[in-house]
Design a protein around this motif. Structure first.
Motif, PDB file in Angstrom:
ATOM      1  N   PRO A 192      20.955  35.566  49.391  1.00  0.00           N
ATOM      2  CA  PRO A 192      21.137  37.008  49.284  1.00  0.00           C
ATOM      3  C   PRO A 192      21.897  37.574  50.478  1.00  0.00           C
ATOM      4  O   PRO A 192      21.589  37.260  51.613  1.00  0.00           O
ATOM      5  N   ALA A 193      22.867  38.426  50.176  1.00  0.00           N
ATOM      6  CA  ALA A 193      23.636  39.089  51.228  1.00  0.00           C
ATOM      7  C   ALA A 193      23.321  40.581  51.147  1.00  0.00           C
ATOM      8  O   ALA A 193      24.079  41.376  50.599  1.00  0.00           O
ATOM      9  N   TRP A 194      22.170  40.955  51.697  1.00  0.00           N
ATOM     10  CA  TRP A 194      21.687  42.331  51.591  1.00  0.00           C
ATOM     11  C   TRP A 194      22.572  43.311  52.363  1.00  0.00           C
ATOM     12  O   TRP A 194      22.804  44.435  51.897  1.00  0.00           O
ATOM     13  N   GLU A 195      23.045  42.920  53.513  1.00  0.00           N
ATOM     14  CA  GLU A 195      23.894  43.824  54.288  1.00  0.00           C
ATOM     15  C   GLU A 195      25.173  44.152  53.519  1.00  0.00           C
ATOM     16  O   GLU A 195      25.599  45.305  53.459  1.00  0.00           O
ATOM     17  N   THR A 196      25.778  43.148  52.909  1.00  0.00           N
ATOM     18  CA  THR A 196      26.973  43.377  52.111  1.00  0.00           C
ATOM     19  C   THR A 196      26.660  44.271  50.916  1.00  0.00           C
ATOM     20  O   THR A 196      27.444  45.162  50.565  1.00  0.00           O
ATOM     21  N   PHE A 197      25.519  44.048  50.292  1.00  0.00           N
ATOM     22  CA  PHE A 197      25.112  44.884  49.164  1.00  0.00           C
ATOM     23  C   PHE A 197      25.051  46.352  49.574  1.00  0.00           C
ATOM     24  O   PHE A 197      25.610  47.227  48.900  1.00  0.00           O
ATOM     25  N   HIS A 198      24.410  46.638  50.698  1.00  0.00           N
ATOM     26  CA  HIS A 198      24.214  48.028  51.109  1.00  0.00           C
ATOM     27  C   HIS A 198      25.469  48.669  51.687  1.00  0.00           C
ATOM     28  O   HIS A 198      25.834  49.793  51.306  1.00  0.00           O
ATOM     29  N   THR A 199      26.103  47.990  52.623  1.00  0.00           N
ATOM     30  CA  THR A 199      27.201  48.618  53.364  1.00  0.00           C
ATOM     31  C   THR A 199      28.547  48.508  52.659  1.00  0.00           C
ATOM     32  O   THR A 199      29.485  49.209  53.028  1.00  0.00           O
ATOM     33  N   ASP A 200      28.643  47.639  51.663  1.00  0.00           N
ATOM     34  CA  ASP A 200      29.909  47.492  50.932  1.00  0.00           C
ATOM     35  C   ASP A 200      29.737  47.870  49.462  1.00  0.00           C
ATOM     36  O   ASP A 200      30.309  48.851  49.005  1.00  0.00           O
ATOM     37  N   GLU A 201      28.892  47.138  48.734  1.00  0.00           N
ATOM     38  CA  GLU A 201      28.810  47.360  47.288  1.00  0.00           C
ATOM     39  C   GLU A 201      28.230  48.733  46.953  1.00  0.00           C
ATOM     40  O   GLU A 201      28.850  49.510  46.207  1.00  0.00           O
ATOM     41  N   ARG A 233      27.757  51.364  48.904  1.00  0.00           N
ATOM     42  CA  ARG A 233      28.595  52.418  49.494  1.00  0.00           C
ATOM     43  C   ARG A 233      29.833  52.688  48.657  1.00  0.00           C
ATOM     44  O   ARG A 233      30.151  53.841  48.326  1.00  0.00           O
ATOM     45  N   ARG A 234      30.559  51.640  48.296  1.00  0.00           N
ATOM     46  CA  ARG A 234      31.807  51.831  47.543  1.00  0.00           C
ATOM     47  C   ARG A 234      31.544  52.395  46.151  1.00  0.00           C
ATOM     48  O   ARG A 234      32.285  53.265  45.668  1.00  0.00           O
ATOM     49  N   LEU A 235      30.509  51.906  45.477  1.00  0.00           N
ATOM     50  CA  LEU A 235      30.219  52.385  44.127  1.00  0.00           C
ATOM     51  C   LEU A 235      29.824  53.858  44.141  1.00  0.00           C
ATOM     52  O   LEU A 235      30.200  54.618  43.237  1.00  0.00           O
ATOM     53  N   LEU A 236      29.084  54.278  45.153  1.00  0.00           N
ATOM     54  CA  LEU A 236      28.723  55.694  45.246  1.00  0.00           C
ATOM     55  C   LEU A 236      29.937  56.555  45.559  1.00  0.00           C
ATOM     56  O   LEU A 236      30.056  57.685  45.075  1.00  0.00           O
ATOM     57  N   GLU A 237      30.842  56.032  46.348  1.00  0.00           N
ATOM     58  CA  GLU A 237      32.052  56.789  46.668  1.00  0.00           C
ATOM     59  C   GLU A 237      32.985  56.868  45.464  1.00  0.00           C
ATOM     60  O   GLU A 237      33.637  57.894  45.235  1.00  0.00           O
ATOM     61  N   LEU A 238      33.027  55.807  44.671  1.00  0.00           N
ATOM     62  CA  LEU A 238      33.918  55.771  43.510  1.00  0.00           C
ATOM     63  C   LEU A 238      33.395  56.580  42.330  1.00  0.00           C
ATOM     64  O   LEU A 238      34.167  57.223  41.627  1.00  0.00           O
ATOM     65  N   GLY A 239      32.066  56.550  42.117  1.00  0.00           N
ATOM     66  CA  GLY A 239      31.546  57.144  40.894  1.00  0.00           C
ATOM     67  C   GLY A 239      30.542  58.261  41.043  1.00  0.00           C
ATOM     68  O   GLY A 239      30.174  58.885  40.041  1.00  0.00           O
ATOM     69  N   TYR A 240      30.106  58.547  42.273  1.00  0.00           N
ATOM     70  CA  TYR A 240      29.030  59.528  42.439  1.00  0.00           C
ATOM     71  C   TYR A 240      29.336  60.575  43.511  1.00  0.00           C
ATOM     72  O   TYR A 240      28.437  61.246  43.973  1.00  0.00           O
ATOM     73  N   ARG A 241      30.591  60.705  43.881  1.00  0.00           N
ATOM     74  CA  ARG A 241      31.073  61.733  44.794  1.00  0.00           C
ATOM     75  C   ARG A 241      30.444  61.652  46.179  1.00  0.00           C
ATOM     76  O   ARG A 241      30.258  62.674  46.856  1.00  0.00           O
ATOM     77  N   ALA A 242      30.107  60.448  46.620  1.00  0.00           N
ATOM     78  CA  ALA A 242      29.608  60.254  47.978  1.00  0.00           C
ATOM     79  C   ALA A 242      30.765  60.321  48.955  1.00  0.00           C
ATOM     80  O   ALA A 242      31.833  59.744  48.722  1.00  0.00           O
ATOM     81  N   GLY A 243      30.538  61.004  50.073  1.00  0.00           N
ATOM     82  CA  GLY A 243      31.566  61.138  51.082  1.00  0.00           C
ATOM     83  C   GLY A 243      31.424  60.114  52.191  1.00  0.00           C
ATOM     84  O   GLY A 243      30.662  59.154  52.089  1.00  0.00           O
ATOM     85  N   THR A 244      32.152  60.325  53.263  1.00  0.00           N
ATOM     86  CA  THR A 244      32.187  59.361  54.364  1.00  0.00           C
ATOM     87  C   THR A 244      31.384  59.814  55.582  1.00  0.00           C
ATOM     88  O   THR A 244      31.395  59.135  56.599  1.00  0.00           O
ATOM     89  N   ARG A 245      30.711  60.934  55.481  1.00  0.00           N
ATOM     90  CA  ARG A 245      29.832  61.398  56.564  1.00  0.00           C
ATOM     91  C   ARG A 245      28.423  60.904  56.232  1.00  0.00           C
ATOM     92  O   ARG A 245      27.831  61.350  55.244  1.00  0.00           O
ATOM     93  N   ARG A 246      27.891  59.991  57.058  1.00  0.00           N
ATOM     94  CA  ARG A 246      26.661  59.293  56.671  1.00  0.00           C
ATOM     95  C   ARG A 246      25.638  59.282  57.798  1.00  0.00           C
ATOM     96  O   ARG A 246      25.983  59.269  58.981  1.00  0.00           O
ATOM     97  N   ALA A 247      24.360  59.238  57.386  1.00  0.00           N
ATOM     98  CA  ALA A 247      23.236  59.024  58.296  1.00  0.00           C
ATOM     99  C   ALA A 247      22.337  57.976  57.648  1.00  0.00           C
ATOM    100  O   ALA A 247      22.338  57.797  56.428  1.00  0.00           O
ATOM    101  N   VAL A 248      21.555  57.274  58.486  1.00  0.00           N
ATOM    102  CA  VAL A 248      20.672  56.229  57.967  1.00  0.00           C
ATOM    103  C   VAL A 248      19.365  56.268  58.758  1.00  0.00           C
ATOM    104  O   VAL A 248      19.362  56.494  59.971  1.00  0.00           O
TER     105      VAL A 248
END
Length: 371
Positions: free
Chosen positions: A181-190, A192-207
């Motif tokens: 399992p590559a959990w970091e890649t899932f969260h920070t890449d997959e 993130r990108r899917l939310l930006e592409l399909g759910y209007r997520a922006g690039t200003r982030r907090a965690v």
């Protein structure tokens, strides 16, 4: 103290409160939940709607959705990561099911959508990621807190991704082979990108996160400079290579029936892998991130524990997280990186304290998000 802590099964990997510890606040809704189980036979869940190529805005169902019971993590579909199903629980709460190439499974992510959100909006929204603890799942923040109520006026998307019971927010070493399992890649890449592409997520982030998720929050901010403007850590391991800490981490992995060496390899033989996943080693990358680090300093009951509450070995997570938090704080001071370290003395490894610390840091989160 560290020797005693090593004997506990879920110590710092666990974000699950002991059975006697009731949640401080009740969830705002009681929709169906998915339980993070081991992969089994794939089956269709009627509460999840298939996502077409160009989906319209999801709408709440006319009748309450029914709980389908535990849903195994089904194998991922061939091809790149993508959203394959959605489930609307209430006007704000939307669960999406992602076929993850990185983890090799279908994994749920819960979203709290802001007022006025639309998939076709011309604007985007800032994003707050909330990470769950070990031996828990993506439903924990809405199940154990009033985060939906607290963020009702927050002009941002709140994202709560699945991270595995012992995923440790890492791409696993697997003896040098890498892969799932590559959990970091899932969260920070997959995700993130899917939310930006399909759910209007922006690039200003907090965690922000608790216990295992506290580690994940600071680690992600350090490993991905510029990705997050705020990182909040409530009772987590923040320095993975201090004396005694590798044994704790590997013991926690073994308690979840995982190969202790699969995560980052052997602490001595694979020093570079361990260093690459150590927030203290990466502390220089935290410059410019608003940081809130907190923990109790002992395992004793505190002001938010019910009188007479029995002691639980998981509470040893507090002095251990304080031990690592102090070390990271000293490193940040030497680097001249501003941060908040709140060590509050008595207090157990339970939700009432994590809720309090999250709410204390919430103004910092709002400022970082510009929301």
């Amino acid at each position: 103290m560290l020797a005693l802590a090593t004997t506990t099964l879920l110590l710092l990997a666990s974000g699950t409160a002991p059975a006697h510890a009731a949640p401080a606040l009740t969830p705002a809704h009681a929709g169906p939940t998915l339980t993070a189980a081991h992969a089994g036979t794939a089956h269709a869940d009627p509460d999840w709607s298939l996502v077409p190529d160009h989906p319209a805005d999801p709408r709440p169902t006319a009748k309450p959705t029914k709980a389908a019971g535990p849903l195994p993590w089904q194998p991922a579909l061939p091809g790149p990561a993508r959203v394959v199903r959605e489930r609307r629980l209430d006007p704000r709460t939307l669960d999406v099911l992602i076929s993850s190439r990185a983890v090799g499974r279908m994994l749920p992510v819960r979203l709290l959508l802001p007022r006025g959100w639309s998939r076709s909006a011309k604007r985007t929204w800032p994003v707050l990621y909330l990470l769950h603890g070990g031996a828990d799942d993506y439903t924990s923040w809405t199940r154990m807190t009033d985060v939906a109520k607290l963020t009702a006026t927050l002009d941002a998307i709140v994202v709560m991704p699945e991270a595995g019971r012992a995923g440790n927010y890492s791409d696993w070493h697997n003896g040098g082979r890498g892969g799932a399992p590559a959990w970091e890649t899932f969260h920070t890449d997959e995700v993130r990108r899917l939310l930006e592409l399909g759910y209007r997520a922006g690039t200003r982030r907090a965690v922000a996160g608790l216990s295992m998720g506290a580690y994940g929050a600071v680690k992600y901010a350090a490993r991905h400079p510029g990705m997050f403007r705020f990182a909040g850590a409530y009772s987590g391991i923040l320095a993975t290579r201090l004396p005694g800490i590798p044994a704790l981490i590997m013991n926690a992995q073994a308690s979840e029936k995982q190969d202790p060496l699969a995560l980052w390899g052997d602490p001595r033989r694979d020093k570079r892998v361990w260093a690459a996943n150590d927030p203290m080693a990466l502390a220089g990358n935290l410059r410019g991130v608003r940081l809130y680090l907190s923990s109790g300093t002992n395992s004793f009951n505190g002001p938010l524990d019910k009188p007479g509450s029995p002691w639980h070995p998981a509470h040893l997570g507090e002095p251990v997280s304080a031990y690592t938090g102090k070390a990271l704080s000293e490193r940040l001071k030497r680097l001249g990186i501003p941060h908040t370290l709140h060590l509050y003395g008595n207090g157990t490894h339970t939700w009432p304290y994590w809720i309090r610390e999250f709410k204390t840091s919430y103004p910092m989160i709002r400022t970082a998000l510009g929301a």
